[in-house]
Each structure stands twice: as C-alpha cells, then as structure tokens.
Design a protein around this motif. Structure first.
Motif, PDB file in Angstrom:
ATOM      1  N   LEU A  64      12.638  -4.986   2.125  1.00 48.40           N
ATOM      2  CA  LEU A  64      13.913  -3.756   2.570  1.00 48.40           C
ATOM      3  C   LEU A  64      12.984  -2.597   3.158  1.00 48.40           C
ATOM      4  CD1 LEU A  64      15.648  -4.273  -0.782  1.00 48.40           C
ATOM      5  CD2 LEU A  64      16.624  -4.867   1.498  1.00 48.40           C
ATOM      6  N   HIS A  65      12.000  -2.108   2.701  1.00 46.65           N
ATOM      7  CA  HIS A  65      11.016  -1.204   3.164  1.00 46.65           C
ATOM      8  C   HIS A  65      10.797  -1.629   4.806  1.00 46.65           C
ATOM      9  CE1 HIS A  65       8.674   2.475   3.430  1.00 46.65           C
ATOM     10  NE2 HIS A  65       7.835   1.749   3.775  1.00 46.65           N
ATOM     11  N   ARG A  66      10.205  -2.677   4.837  1.00 48.94           N
ATOM     12  CA  ARG A  66       9.913  -3.168   6.142  1.00 48.94           C
ATOM     13  C   ARG A  66      11.033  -3.036   7.061  1.00 48.94           C
ATOM     14  NH1 ARG A  66       6.767  -8.345   8.267  1.00 48.94           N
ATOM     15  NH2 ARG A  66       9.031  -8.920   8.441  1.00 48.94           N
ATOM     16  N   ASP A  67      12.362  -3.522   6.832  1.00 46.43           N
ATOM     17  CA  ASP A  67      13.332  -3.650   7.456  1.00 46.43           C
ATOM     18  C   ASP A  67      13.729  -2.276   8.067  1.00 46.43           C
ATOM     19  OD1 ASP A  67      13.622  -6.433   7.021  1.00 46.43           O
ATOM     20  OD2 ASP A  67      15.237  -6.018   5.392  1.00 46.43           O
ATOM     21  N   VAL A  68      13.309  -1.134   7.315  1.00 46.25           N
ATOM     22  CA  VAL A  68      13.785   0.226   7.903  1.00 46.25           C
ATOM     23  C   VAL A  68      12.546   0.797   8.442  1.00 46.25           C
ATOM     24  CG1 VAL A  68      14.423   2.297   6.926  1.00 46.25           C
ATOM     25  CG2 VAL A  68      15.307   0.548   5.574  1.00 46.25           C
ATOM     26  N   THR A  69      11.501   0.607   8.187  1.00 44.27           N
ATOM     27  CA  THR A  69      10.591   1.297   8.634  1.00 44.27           C
ATOM     28  C   THR A  69       9.450   0.490   9.550  1.00 44.27           C
ATOM     29  OG1 THR A  69       8.776   0.586   6.779  1.00 44.27           O
ATOM     30  CG2 THR A  69      10.361   2.919   6.611  1.00 44.27           C
ATOM     31  N   GLY A  70       9.610  -0.805   9.533  1.00 43.71           N
ATOM     32  CA  GLY A  70       8.394  -1.657  10.271  1.00 43.71           C
ATOM     33  C   GLY A  70       7.300  -1.975   9.521  1.00 43.71           C
ATOM     34  N   GLU A  71       6.952  -1.150   8.438  1.00 38.12           N
ATOM     35  CA  GLU A  71       5.832  -1.190   7.618  1.00 38.12           C
ATOM     36  C   GLU A  71       5.563  -2.339   6.666  1.00 38.12           C
ATOM     37  OE1 GLU A  71       4.876   3.818   7.541  1.00 38.12           O
ATOM     38  OE2 GLU A  71       5.839   2.656   5.732  1.00 38.12           O
ATOM     39  N   GLY A  72       4.483  -2.893   6.798  1.00 41.11           N
ATOM     40  CA  GLY A  72       4.070  -3.853   5.807  1.00 41.11           C
ATOM     41  C   GLY A  72       3.321  -3.216   4.570  1.00 41.11           C
ATOM     42  N   GLN A  73       2.844  -3.907   3.377  1.00 40.38           N
ATOM     43  CA  GLN A  73       1.697  -3.170   2.775  1.00 40.38           C
ATOM     44  C   GLN A  73       1.272  -4.097   1.615  1.00 40.38           C
ATOM     45  OE1 GLN A  73       4.001  -0.671  -0.158  1.00 40.38           O
ATOM     46  NE2 GLN A  73       6.040  -1.643   0.670  1.00 40.38           N
ATOM     47  N   PHE A  74       0.387  -3.665   0.697  1.00 42.86           N
ATOM     48  CA  PHE A  74      -0.294  -4.544  -0.027  1.00 42.86           C
ATOM     49  C   PHE A  74       0.269  -4.278  -1.415  1.00 42.86           C
ATOM     50  CE2 PHE A  74      -4.042  -4.951  -3.121  1.00 42.86           C
ATOM     51  CZ  PHE A  74      -4.115  -6.286  -2.829  1.00 42.86           C
ATOM     52  N   ILE A  75       0.453  -5.353  -2.149  1.00 39.89           N
ATOM     53  CA  ILE A  75       0.715  -5.426  -3.594  1.00 39.89           C
ATOM     54  C   ILE A  75      -0.023  -5.995  -4.292  1.00 39.89           C
ATOM     55  CG2 ILE A  75       2.969  -6.036  -5.085  1.00 39.89           C
ATOM     56  CD1 ILE A  75       4.600  -6.438  -2.570  1.00 39.89           C
ATOM     57  N   ASP A  76      -0.717  -4.957  -5.159  1.00 36.35           N
ATOM     58  CA  ASP A  76      -1.756  -5.249  -6.281  1.00 36.35           C
ATOM     59  C   ASP A  76      -1.066  -5.599  -7.708  1.00 36.35           C
ATOM     60  OD1 ASP A  76      -3.724  -5.203  -8.011  1.00 36.35           O
ATOM     61  OD2 ASP A  76      -4.121  -3.098  -7.889  1.00 36.35           O
ATOM     62  N   MET A  77      -1.233  -6.754  -8.281  1.00 36.31           N
ATOM     63  CA  MET A  77      -0.482  -6.898  -9.433  1.00 36.31           C
ATOM     64  C   MET A  77      -1.645  -7.658 -10.262  1.00 36.31           C
ATOM     65  SD  MET A  77       3.222  -8.698  -8.667  1.00 36.31           S
ATOM     66  CE  MET A  77       3.417  -9.011 -10.641  1.00 36.31           C
ATOM     67  N   SER A  78      -1.311  -7.137 -11.596  1.00 35.68           N
ATOM     68  CA  SER A  78      -2.188  -7.984 -12.556  1.00 35.68           C
ATOM     69  C   SER A  78      -1.431  -8.647 -13.483  1.00 35.68           C
ATOM     70  CB  SER A  78      -2.980  -7.003 -13.322  1.00 35.68           C
ATOM     71  OG  SER A  78      -3.269  -7.089 -14.771  1.00 35.68           O
ATOM     72  N   GLN A  79      -1.587  -9.949 -13.805  1.00 37.79           N
ATOM     73  CA  GLN A  79      -0.486 -10.398 -14.630  1.00 37.79           C
ATOM     74  C   GLN A  79      -0.842 -10.105 -16.119  1.00 37.79           C
ATOM     75  OE1 GLN A  79      -1.316 -14.815 -14.645  1.00 37.79           O
ATOM     76  NE2 GLN A  79      -1.703 -14.982 -12.331  1.00 37.79           N
TER      77      GLN A  79
END
Lengths: 452, 403
Positions: free
Chosen positions: A209-224
């Motif tokens: 949804l953020h990319r739809d608006v801004t065109g920006e991707g990003q990194f999502i860091d998760m720890s289970q």
C-alpha cells in the motif's frame, strides 16, 4: 517471448486485490510458505524457487503409501502437506549456489515486486542475495526476511528455527497443560509459524500500500521469536509490571466458569462448555434439570465456581457423560450457551458448518488430477480468495519462469538442467491416486474431484 | 494525544468495533499508522475490566489487556443501543475505509453493519465471529475454548489421561489468529477499494481460523496415513527424542527427526554420559528407527544428557552442534532473555501514567516503521472526532489524524 502468461492466471485474476503483483518465495516448511499462500489467494503470482539439493521438508512428509520404488523427487510431489503450504503457487527449480543460477534469480527479481524468505539469516547474504544486493537490480523491491531471530547482529543470529521450537522458547508450551504436572506443550502443530506467516503478510500488505502511493519499496526485518512474543503481550506485561508468571490451568481462565472440556458418551469423546455470563450458567442448570450441581450453593456465584472449580468440573462431567457430544453441543447452543464438539479429524471432515462455508477445496494437481486443500479463512464478498491449483509438482512451471520471465532460451535451459543449475521435474507424466480419493468424495462433495 | 508520523497505513481510517475476539487486528492496523477510532459505550469498554491489571488493581486505565490491545487508537464514546449513537456510527462509517467488527453474529446484525456498505460503496466491513456470517451455525456462540474445540486442535493437545486442552488458554491464541486474518484481508480489500472504488465484506470465523492451522495434526495428515491424531502429552510416540526433557532448572524441548540431527545428538550423549549403547547402529537413520521398542530407551538416553545442563545451556550448545534443542521458557525468562535486549526489542508502554516494559514490533519496516503508542482513556477523543465530523458537515476540511 510473445506471450508471458502465468499458468495460474485466470480471467478473474485481474479482479483480485493483488493481481499484477509478482512474489518470489525462497522458503521452507511453514512460516514463509504460509504467507506466500495467502498472497496467492488474494491474486498475487507467487513463484516458489526450489532446490533439489535442499528440498522443502514439507514436500518430504507423509505419502508412505507410495510404491517403494518411487524416486525421491517424485515423492516430493505427493506429500499431503504440500496441499496446505504450496498450493496456489508456481514452482521453479533453481540452484542459487551456482553463479548462473544466481544470475537467473536476479533476472527474476528484476521482474518481481516482493521477495519473501524464511531461510536462516546468514543464507542469502552469503550468496550475495541480501537486500543490499537485490535492491541494486530492483530498487522498489519489497524484501521480507523472517528468519528465527532477526537480520541484525545478535547472539542468536545464526541459530536455526526448527518448526516446533518457537512455542517452547516464547512461553507457550509452559502455559499449556495442567498445573499439577509438567507442561503438555503445543507440540501437535506449529502455532508460531502461522502467527509469523500472518505477520509477514500484514507487513507486506502495508508495504504494498505504501508503494502504491510513493513508488518506494523497503526491507522488512522479522524475527520469528519477536513476532511470536508480541501476541502474548498481556501475559508478558503481567510479568514486567506485576512480577507474575502465568502458569498452566487446564482450560480455566479468570473471568468465566465453567470453562472446560467434559467427557461425553463414547470413547475419547468430549464437549467444550463455556459460560461467559450468569445467565448462561442459569440456562446450563435448567438443561441439567435434577443434577445436584444445579442447586449446590458453592456454585451459585462466579466467585464460588472459581473457588470450587475442580469439584464443579467433576460434577458437570457426571452429567455430560450420559449424552453424546453432538447432542449436548446442539442443545446448549440452541439455548444460548457457548459449547462445541471437541472435533477429531473425522468430525472436521463431516462438520456441517465447514461444509456450508466450503472450507475444504478441491483444486487441480498434475499427478492426482485434483487434490484436497485446506481453506484460507477470510471470505470476501467481492473478491473471494481463490487458490487456482493445489501444490505444483517440483519444477512444474520452469518453462514459464525460466524461459518466460527470466528469458533464458530453451537450449540454454536444457544445458543448465544438465549441469544441475536448473532442476527439472522428474517423470512428470507419472500419476497416482491418493488412497482415500474413492470414498472422501462422499463426505466432501465437490464437482472438481477427478472422475473415478 | 497520540502523536504519530505517517506509517504505511497513514491516511486509512478504521472504525473499531472489535471485542476481545478481533481486537488484535485493529491494534496491528493502528500500530502501522491507520487512524483507528474505537467506539466505547458510555462507562467504558468492557475490555477495560479484563484481568490482569496493573498492580493487580482494577480500574478503567489499568487493564493490561486493554492497554496492550488498543495502542495508537482514538477513543470515542457513543451509545450504540440508542439511535443517536447509531447515527454517529453511520456518519463515521461514511468517512472511513474499514469498519472492523468482532463479536457475535446477532450483534453484527443488530448494528446493521451490512447497511453501511450501501451508504458507502467503497467501505470494507470486516467481521470476526465465532462460526462466521453464513452457514447453519452462524448464530452459535463461543470464545477461545470453543474455537480450539470446534476447529479440531484441542483434541490433539494435552495429556492422554486428561481431557483435551486449549493452548495457553489465558492468552486466547485463537483470537490472535482471527484478528490477523481479518486485518490482512481488510488490507487486501482496502487495496481493491482504492483501485476500483468497490468495497466489500470480509467474514472470518474463529472455527476456520483454527481449522486452517491444523494440517499437521488434522485432516490432511490423517487422510494420508489413516493414523488418528490424538493428544500425547509433551512426548509424542512418533519417534524419540521428541518433546520435553528435564534439565537442572525446568525442561528443554528436544527433537531429532533428521538423521544428521540424531547423529549429532548421540555423539553429544556419548561424550557427556559415556553411554556407548546410544551408538547402536539399529538406532541410526530416520525417525522410525527410534519408535516402537526403541522409544523408551532413546528417551532415557536423552534424559541422561539433558539433566546435566540448564535449559539455556542446552539451547546454546544444541544450536552450536546443529540440533533442535530449545528451552521451555516461562514469561519471566522471555522478558529477561538477552537476545531481545540485543535486538532492542522492548518498548515502554504508558499504563495509567506508569511506564511498563512491553513487547515491541512484530516486524521492522525500513521506511515506514511500526510505532509504539499508548491506549486512549475512555472517550479521550470524543470531542476531537465530533469536531472533525462537524467540520466536515460544515464543508471544512477535517483536521488530519493525530493533529
């Protein structure tokens, strides 16, 4: 290529919320794959990149009924859990450890929107396929990495998260079972994996949804580990604020009573009963008529029932033992008391509510004709989630993915397969019948079953 | 007042009508920047009465359940049993992207939430109910225990000589599953609404939320091998070691399904205990070599190892050796685990003016981070939200969320 059309794309696809979104999945077991399956259900094209050198353990489980001479790579296409965790996706076989395999993967990245992985934290950076590498070829990529313990330096960074080990680590096992005994634990299924797959789905949806608006991707860091810990917030706040460690209570909870599982007629048959209000308790007592517990003064108030809960449960069990679980569940619910059959596996197969809501799906499968898949819970009135197929067989979509999307010509692909850079399907024309397919169609009715 | 920068869901407005069964879903949306307006009845949300409480003293600001599940939301008091309250709900829904309900289907019907879809065609109406909004059991009631029972997993949990149990019953884990499913589908529906202008209904049942995670012990596995999945306590007869084993300070979970894991484990057992019987070739190979008659023996070998270590020592040494050993932690061991410090995981939550250490983000988005926050007081934002509605009626642009 003149046409670049996904084998799972249908006309309805363009109407789905994630139609046009391509996801590369480098995942094993449950936590990553379950997220990929949710993305596929909402219309994304999810390409599972698999290796024969390090096959997904989910493909290796079950199917002990196969002829003993069945080659291992063919077995990988028959595991019953594939229907749950790989269904709806495409499969391509690629060796990322080979430089040419990595090059093909980066070409796929250029054509993709999301990269989803639950491999151990060091694996992809060691192959120079970490976020920093991938973002160079696809600047607006959404890269979600959910290893066991996060993607930044920490003492557990290199530790592996095996399916069942997050439940003990996060305190869930400790809280499951009986106060007078060692923990029973949550060993029969991998609750944290599902929680983590769903958190990953929500983070990816937010990033889309953020990319739809801004065109920006990003990194999502998760720890289970962290992701699982967040779902027991109030339990942990009870520890940090009050110094109180929540233990085991069978099925009892503080704010309602009775709240327990009771024996019913038959062997290992049970009914769950939960009175949330005094009114529901009074209804239960009316239904139990002459049972002594209905007039026992100890049980007249919630405080009294909580104080004497062991005696209360024993008394209610006397009553429930005379009836079948279905009879009690229906009568209690009809009168407004929360109750339910403690369903075993055959109960689930014939459950009228699951049937009415078409929880079990029959979807096309290359070796079985069609296969049984569990549902994805959300029902959407305009864009009903769809799994377009059951589990793909290993490498089923190599032509589309390797030749179509990555634009490797056919001759090169054959050469790469000969050198095990590309992994192809094994004996794709070989078909099988699941042992239950002849009778299950009488219980799970659907027109999509293959003809007998 | 909650002050927040724009998260990835900034600009999305959610009307929160969720009880315990779905409230985790609206917490997820609020912590990612959505403007979540929680409607409380006069006198405050019943969730504020849920234990545990800060300092074990009840009070509307002191429930740790309410405080955790309602971070970053605004609170508006409206009486939805009265026409005036329903009018406010309808007006709010006309400004919203999502109306997020959880509770009984009869309450869903009473609130006439389907009508909101007609009034605002791009609206998403999401509902978590015990058994769903369709089907012969749509009116059935139930909470966490009924969900685990009817979804097929309680049957597989607990000790063989006692009744089935729900997992961690005080943590209401089925509500987390359903809240997540409803939140993720709401975001998918929100994207569809933004692209096409068409809203829709999202219908999630607690029963299916549990049944959907049952595959390993449910219908798929059972149909494949015909073996009923039953409860077996912490040690499962499938193979050994698999389950909990005693340590100097509690239990550790040990499993060795893969042949290489078992080889590493038995080497360790031999080193530590000197017991050469563990190297018997008959015990090598896949999990079936350690089932049946060998099961008890392998469990004894394993216990002889585990009882010499603390559970944390076993964990770290097991990982070093490539074996799946894990401590069976309680809540206190989790909050004091240095791993979580090193990852800077914890945040401070304001509960009734006191700062309490609280879990941090379930995910870390590099550009649009998850945000800490606090839960609102009863009706803390009633005036503010009503002023926004009034301004809208008067044709003025509404104040931005969080202003």
């Amino acid at each position: 290529m003149t046409e670049l059309r996904s084998p799972t794309a249908g006309d309805a696809d363009s109407a789905q919320p994630l139609s046009g979104v391509r996801v590369l999945e480098l995942s094993q077991a449950i936590a990553g794959p379950t997220c990929g399956r949710y993305l596929a259900a909402h219309g994304a094209e999810v390409i599972k990149i698999e290796s024969l050198a390090n096959p997904d353990i989910i493909r290796m489980m079950g199917a002990g009924w196969l002829p003993p001479d069945t080659p291992m790579p063919v077995r990988f296409d028959t595991g019953p859990l594939g229907a749950e965790f790989i269904s709806g996706k495409l499969s391509a076989g690629l060796n990322l450890a080979a430089p040419e395999g990595r090059d093909i993967f980066l070409r796929l990245v250029q054509e993709s929107d999301v990269l989803l992985t639950n491999l151990s934290a060091p694996v992809l950076p060691a192959l120079e396929l970490g976020y920093d590498n991938v973002v160079e070829v696809r600047p607006d990529i959404i890269y979600c990495s959910l290893p066991g313990f996060g993607n930044t330096p920490s003492r557990y960074h290199d530790f592996k998260a095996w399916g069942p080990n997050q439940a003990p680590l996060t305190g869930l096992d400790h809280m499951t079972g009986w106060p007078d005994r060692a923990p029973s634990g949550v060993g029969s299924f991998s609750y944290p994996d599902f929680i983590n797959g769903s958190h990953a789905m929500i983070a990816i949806m937010a990033a889309v949804l953020h990319r739809d608006v801004t065109g920006e991707g990003q990194f999502i860091d998760m720890s289970q580990y962290e992701s699982t810990v967040t779902v027991i917030g109030p339990t942990l706040l009870d520890a940090t604020a009050n110094g109180h460690v929540q233990g085991r209570s069978g099925n009892h909870v503080p704010d309602r009573s009775p709240n327990a599982v009771y024996p019913t007629r038959g062997s290992d048959r049970w009914v769950a009963v939960s009175c949330e209000t005094e009114e529901q308790w009074n209804i239960l007592c009316r239904l139990a008529e002459d049972e002594p517990f209905t007039v026992d003064r100890r049980f007249a108030t919630l405080a009294g029932r909580k104080e004497n809960e062991v005696e209360l449960d024993a008394a209610i069990a006397q009553w429930t033992s005379r009836y079948t679980s279905r009879d009690l569940a229906y009568r209690l619910q009809a009168a407004g008391v929360p109750a339910g059959v403690v369903a075993d596996q055959p109960d689930l197969i014939v459950d009228p509510q699951l049937e009415a809501r078409e929880f079990f799906n029959i979807k096309p499968h290359a070796r079985f004709g069609a296969d049984l898949c569990l549902g994805y819970p959300p029902h959407l009135s305009a864009t009903q989630p769809q799994l377009r197929r059951a589990a793909p067989i290993f490498g089923e979509d190599n032509t589309y993915v390797i030749e179509g999307v990555a634009e490797v010509d056919h001759e090169s692909r054959v050469d790469l397969a000969g050198r095990r850079v590309v992994f192809e399907s094994t004996d794709p024309e070989r078909t099988f019948k699941r042992p239950y397919v002849g009778w299950i169609r009488h219980f799970i009715r659907a027109t999509e079953w293959p003809p007998e | 007042m909650n002050t927040k920068t724009n998260g990835p869901l900034g600009g999305a407005r959610v009307i929160d009508l969720a009880d315990e069964r779905g409230v985790y879903g609206t917490k997820l949306l609020a912590d990612l920047g959505a403007d979540v307006i929680r409607i409380e009845p006069p006198g405050g949300d019943p969730m504020r009465q849920l234990a545990p409480f800060l300092g074990n003293q009840s009070g509307p600001e002191r429930s740790l359940v309410f405080s955790y599940m309602n971070t970053n939301k605004r609170s508006l008091v409206a009486d939805l049993s009265a026409t005036s309250g329903m009018d406010i709900l309808r007006e709010l829904a006309s400004t919203a992207d999502v109306v997020f309900f959880s509770g009984l289907s009869e309450e869903y019907d009473r609130l006439e939430l389907e009508r909101l879809l007609t009034d605002n065609p791009s609206l998403v109406v999401a509902a978590v109910t015990p058994f769903g909004l369709t089907g012969p059991m749509r009116h059935w009631r139930g909470g966490d225990l009924i969900a685990w029972a009817s979804g097929g997993l309680a049957f597989t949990l607990g000790d063989p000589d006692r009744p089935p149990v729900a997992p961690a019953p005080t943590a209401h884990l089925s509500y987390i599953l359903a809240g997540q499913y409803s939140a993720m589908a709401s975001l998918a529906a929100l994207r569809h609404a933004r692209r096409t202008g068409a809203g829709q209904r999202v219908d999630v049942s607690l029963q299916e939320s549990v049944a959907a995670v049952s595959g390993e012990s449910g219908v798929s596995a059972f149909l494949d091998d015909g073996i009923p999945r039953v409860r077996a306590g912490s040690k499962r007869p499938l193979t050994a070691p698999l389950g909990h084993y005693p340590t100097t300070d509690g239990y550790a979970s040990v499993l060795a399904l893969m042949p290489n894991h078992w080889e590493a484990l038995r080497t360790w057992i031999l080193e530590k205990t000197g017991n050469e019987g563990v190297m018997d070739p008959a015990l090598a190979g896949g999990p079936q070599s350690r089932a049946g008659g060998a099961w008890h023996v392998v469990n004894l070998f394993t216990e002889d190892l585990t009882k010499h270590y603390s559970r944390q020592e076993l964990f770290e040494e097991g990982q070093r050796r490539g074996i799946a050993v894990t401590p069976v932690n309680d809540a206190m061991s989790v909050v004091s685990d240095e791993q979580l410090e090193e990852r800077d995981f914890w945040t401070e939550l304001d509960v009734a003016g006191e700062s309490v250490r609280s879990p941090g983000p379930p995910y870390r988005l590099s550009r649009t981070p998850w945000q800490p926050g606090r839960a609102p007081g009863v009706g803390e934002h009633t005036e503010q939200v009503m002023a926004e509605l009034h301004g809208r009626r008067a044709g003025r642009p509404s104040a931005p969320a969080g202003a």
